[in-house]
Design a protein around this motif. Structure first.
Motif, PDB file in Angstrom:
ATOM      1  N   SER A  31      33.367  30.166  35.295  1.00  0.00           N
ATOM      2  CA  SER A  31      33.917  30.966  34.195  1.00  0.00           C
ATOM      3  C   SER A  31      34.575  32.222  34.733  1.00  0.00           C
ATOM      4  O   SER A  31      35.527  32.725  34.166  1.00  0.00           O
ATOM      5  N   ILE A  32      34.034  32.753  35.803  1.00  0.00           N
ATOM      6  CA  ILE A  32      34.777  33.783  36.520  1.00  0.00           C
ATOM      7  C   ILE A  32      34.822  33.331  37.963  1.00  0.00           C
ATOM      8  O   ILE A  32      33.800  33.052  38.567  1.00  0.00           O
ATOM      9  N   GLY A  33      35.995  33.194  38.513  1.00  0.00           N
ATOM     10  CA  GLY A  33      36.129  32.746  39.882  1.00  0.00           C
ATOM     11  C   GLY A  33      35.940  31.247  39.999  1.00  0.00           C
ATOM     12  O   GLY A  33      36.012  30.513  39.017  1.00  0.00           O
ATOM     13  N   ALA A  34      35.698  30.798  41.212  1.00  0.00           N
ATOM     14  CA  ALA A  34      35.585  29.369  41.495  1.00  0.00           C
ATOM     15  C   ALA A  34      34.335  29.146  42.334  1.00  0.00           C
ATOM     16  O   ALA A  34      33.805  30.078  42.935  1.00  0.00           O
ATOM     17  N   SER A  35      33.843  27.901  42.342  1.00  0.00           N
ATOM     18  CA  SER A  35      32.670  27.608  43.157  1.00  0.00           C
ATOM     19  C   SER A  35      32.703  26.164  43.589  1.00  0.00           C
ATOM     20  O   SER A  35      33.429  25.335  43.030  1.00  0.00           O
ATOM     21  N   THR A  36      31.911  25.854  44.599  1.00  0.00           N
ATOM     22  CA  THR A  36      31.711  24.463  44.982  1.00  0.00           C
ATOM     23  C   THR A  36      30.321  24.294  45.568  1.00  0.00           C
ATOM     24  O   THR A  36      29.676  25.271  45.953  1.00  0.00           O
ATOM     25  N   LEU A  37      29.873  23.036  45.588  1.00  0.00           N
ATOM     26  CA  LEU A  37      28.641  22.676  46.293  1.00  0.00           C
ATOM     27  C   LEU A  37      29.066  22.043  47.614  1.00  0.00           C
ATOM     28  O   LEU A  37      29.957  21.193  47.627  1.00  0.00           O
TER      29      LEU A  37
ATOM     30  N   VAL B  28      29.765  40.356  33.199  1.00  0.00           N
ATOM     31  CA  VAL B  28      29.182  39.050  33.521  1.00  0.00           C
ATOM     32  C   VAL B  28      28.438  39.125  34.860  1.00  0.00           C
ATOM     33  O   VAL B  28      27.303  38.660  34.981  1.00  0.00           O
ATOM     34  N   VAL B  29      29.073  39.738  35.845  1.00  0.00           N
ATOM     35  CA  VAL B  29      28.426  39.839  37.165  1.00  0.00           C
ATOM     36  C   VAL B  29      27.138  40.657  37.065  1.00  0.00           C
ATOM     37  O   VAL B  29      26.090  40.269  37.592  1.00  0.00           O
TER      38      VAL B  29
ATOM     39  N   ALA C 107      40.558  34.434  27.938  1.00  0.00           N
ATOM     40  CA  ALA C 107      40.650  35.182  29.184  1.00  0.00           C
ATOM     41  C   ALA C 107      39.654  36.337  29.177  1.00  0.00           C
ATOM     42  O   ALA C 107      39.407  36.953  28.137  1.00  0.00           O
ATOM     43  N   LEU C 108      39.089  36.608  30.320  1.00  0.00           N
ATOM     44  CA  LEU C 108      38.154  37.721  30.448  1.00  0.00           C
ATOM     45  C   LEU C 108      38.897  38.912  31.038  1.00  0.00           C
ATOM     46  O   LEU C 108      39.599  38.775  32.024  1.00  0.00           O
ATOM     47  N   ASP C 109      38.706  40.071  30.425  1.00  0.00           N
ATOM     48  CA  ASP C 109      39.332  41.262  31.008  1.00  0.00           C
ATOM     49  C   ASP C 109      38.428  41.798  32.125  1.00  0.00           C
ATOM     50  O   ASP C 109      37.315  41.319  32.318  1.00  0.00           O
ATOM     51  N   PRO C 110      38.932  42.781  32.890  1.00  0.00           N
ATOM     52  CA  PRO C 110      38.146  43.246  34.043  1.00  0.00           C
ATOM     53  C   PRO C 110      36.751  43.761  33.666  1.00  0.00           C
ATOM     54  O   PRO C 110      35.796  43.565  34.425  1.00  0.00           O
TER      55      PRO C 110
END
Lengths: 148, 160
Positions: free
Chosen positions: A62-68, B12-13, B3-6
């Protein structure tokens, strides 16, 4: 806090955590105890290792990317290779598993290009090419784990 | 997907890493992000409604609670059937996570992953049999991989 209240704290608040200015006060009222007791209990459970955290579970990618990723590491090199893999800040889970592919880890980064760069760096450092197993579909929505 | 803003991304983090264990955790998060507690709660509600955040709550350590047998069951399922069967396996009570991932032959022929947490390996065996029954004749091969050691486990990070 008694065992029954502790069990409810761990089981009943895995989702729908109160979104109010004093969520621990609301939980305390439901459990028949004090806000300070709930906070103290949660800190204690974290120190004991029973609780990982009180926080959010985020949808993959959902934010960024990931993999296993998985690697077949000769057993005598496992400690060294595992440390090389874990040294990357983008690696946030790293498990030993009983299999020829004995090292499994998750790589999370801002974008897919960064993940590719991390996998290439791990291959260059260790001489072992990680298998890249990105999520294609998810068939279960994680709603918590029933402990009752 | 919205879309997520900054600020959403930082929120979230932060919440994935863990809420501060203080009486007013959202106010504390707001201070870190330069927004009010109400704005934090409104954003969290929206992120939960959009699905970016699955849930907020206590996250127990299964292992410490006696669920010592954590296994990844993996299956080589006919591509034409995997989506329908994945949904069925993902709906089983014993399965905590269920994913489709690519095969990497010859080392890795499996395309369906179903994670199970159990008290011991005998219980995992029973769950594996149950998953196999759901997959029926569509699973050509399977394996069960136990985790024997956690070598690193940290919250989500977003390195630049």
């Amino acid at each position: 806090m008694d065992a029954a209240a502790r069990a409810r704290l761990l089981n009943d608040y895995q989702r729908d955590f109160p979104l109010t200015s004093q969520p621990f006060l609301q939980i305390a009222a439901a459990l028949g105890t004090q806000e300070s007791q709930v906070l103290e209990e949660l800190r204690g459970l974290m120190v004991e290792g029973v609780l990982c955290r009180v926080g959010a579970v985020v949808r993959p990618n959902s934010i960024g990317a990931s993999t296993l990723a998985a690697m077949a590491v000769p057993p005598e090199r496992l400690e060294t290779v595992a440390a090389q893999v874990s040294a990357h800040a983008e690696v946030n889970h790293n498990y030993e598993r009983e299999h020829r592919l004995n090292l499994w880890f998750v790589v999370t980064a801002a974008d897919r290009a960064r993940i590719d760069a991390v996998l290439r760096a791990i291959e260059a450092e260790t001489g072992i090419a990680p298998l890249d197993l990105p999520l294609q579909r998810e068939y279960r929505i994680d709603l918590g784990f029933d402990l009752s | 997907m919205s879309a997520l803003d900054p600020i959403d991304r930082r929120l979230v983090v932060e919440t994935q890493a863990g809420l501060p264990l203080v009486a007013e955790p959202y106010a504390e998060l707001g201070r870190r992000l330069g927004i009010s507690a109400d704005a934090v709660m409104t954003r969290l509600e929206r992120l939960a409604a959009s699905g970016a955040i699955r849930r907020i709550g206590v996250i127990p350590n299964h292992y410490a609670l006696g669920y010592r047998a954590n296994a990844m069951t993996v299956w080589d399922v006919d591509d034409r059937a995997v989506s329908e069967l994945g949904k069925l396996v993902g709906g089983m009570a014993c399965v905590t996570h269920c994913y489709r991932r690519p095969r990497r032959p010859p080392l890795w022929p499996y395309n369906l992953f179903a994670m199970v947490h159990a008290r011991d390996r005998a219980e995992v065996d029973g769950m594996t049999v149950a998953i196999g029954r759901v997959l029926g004749g569509h699973a050509r091969a399977h394996d069960v991989l136990y985790s024997t050691r956690i070598l690193k486990k940290t919250g989500l990070r977003l390195a630049a």
